[in-house]
Scaffold this motif. Sequence first.
Motif: not given
Length: 279
Positions: A132-150
């Motif tokens: 949970s967090g700020k929308l822009k930061d959340l979008e950036d973190i989601e991309e990081v987890f995509r690269k980690k193949r969550v």
Amino acid sequence: KVIFEDETMLNNTKYTQPSIFLISAIILNILGLEYTLEKSPSIVAGHSLGEWTATLAGGALTFDDALDLIFYRAKFMDAAAPKGFGGMTALIGPPKLENKYSFYNMVKETLEEENKEVYIANFNAYNQIVISGKLKDLEDIEEVFRKKRVRRIIRLNVSGPFHTPFMKEAADNLRDIMEKRDFKDAFIPIVSNVDASLTAFEMDIKNKLYKQIFSPVNWVKVVEKIKEMGINLLFEIGPKNVLKNLVKKIAPEIEVINIERVKDLEKIGPIIEKINKGE
């Protein structure tokens, strides 16, 4: 209006919280009127807002005071999260983990490394975490987890970054109102979302309800505590059977009976009878 005219309003926490609490409280009341347990339950617990229903069930608050405080809780949380400010995302890890906490540790370490304003909000199961967090930061973190193949990344349909430090002001405002309400010691211990401790004293209950607004919901620890106590039967009261599914992932040996609708009460009679007979 929320129920019959515009269901989309339920996506706003200002309306979601009182609505869910009302449904749960009604079912809880009918359950108490229809069936009598000769021995009180060992504990009560609830996930996030559900901890308020647990507080009602434990006898620490009256229905009127609980509903009134939930109205303020929802109002203050909504005010703390202007539209478009923040959100929440569920991260689903692999069904088989290296160890129970490997997925949690990976998520925690990633958030620390990225140093964004995104936090763990719910530890729902060993392979299910909500951030949970700020929308822009959340979008950036989601991309990081995509690269980690969550395995799955699901943006939740909620109106703010709940269970994070962004809710501290809302919690402070609610605490001022809580001080004017009549809390009592609980006659059934409440397992706290914050730290899975057993809470029964009035001041402790208020403090835990205050802290849980801006702290993560550690549902895994709650269920582990229940398992540690040797409890093997739970009743889930309220909409849907989310907690039943989460408990199954954490402690499959614990049976959970879901009571979502009034008609579900029909299956409770034989179970209550067995409990009263000590079977």
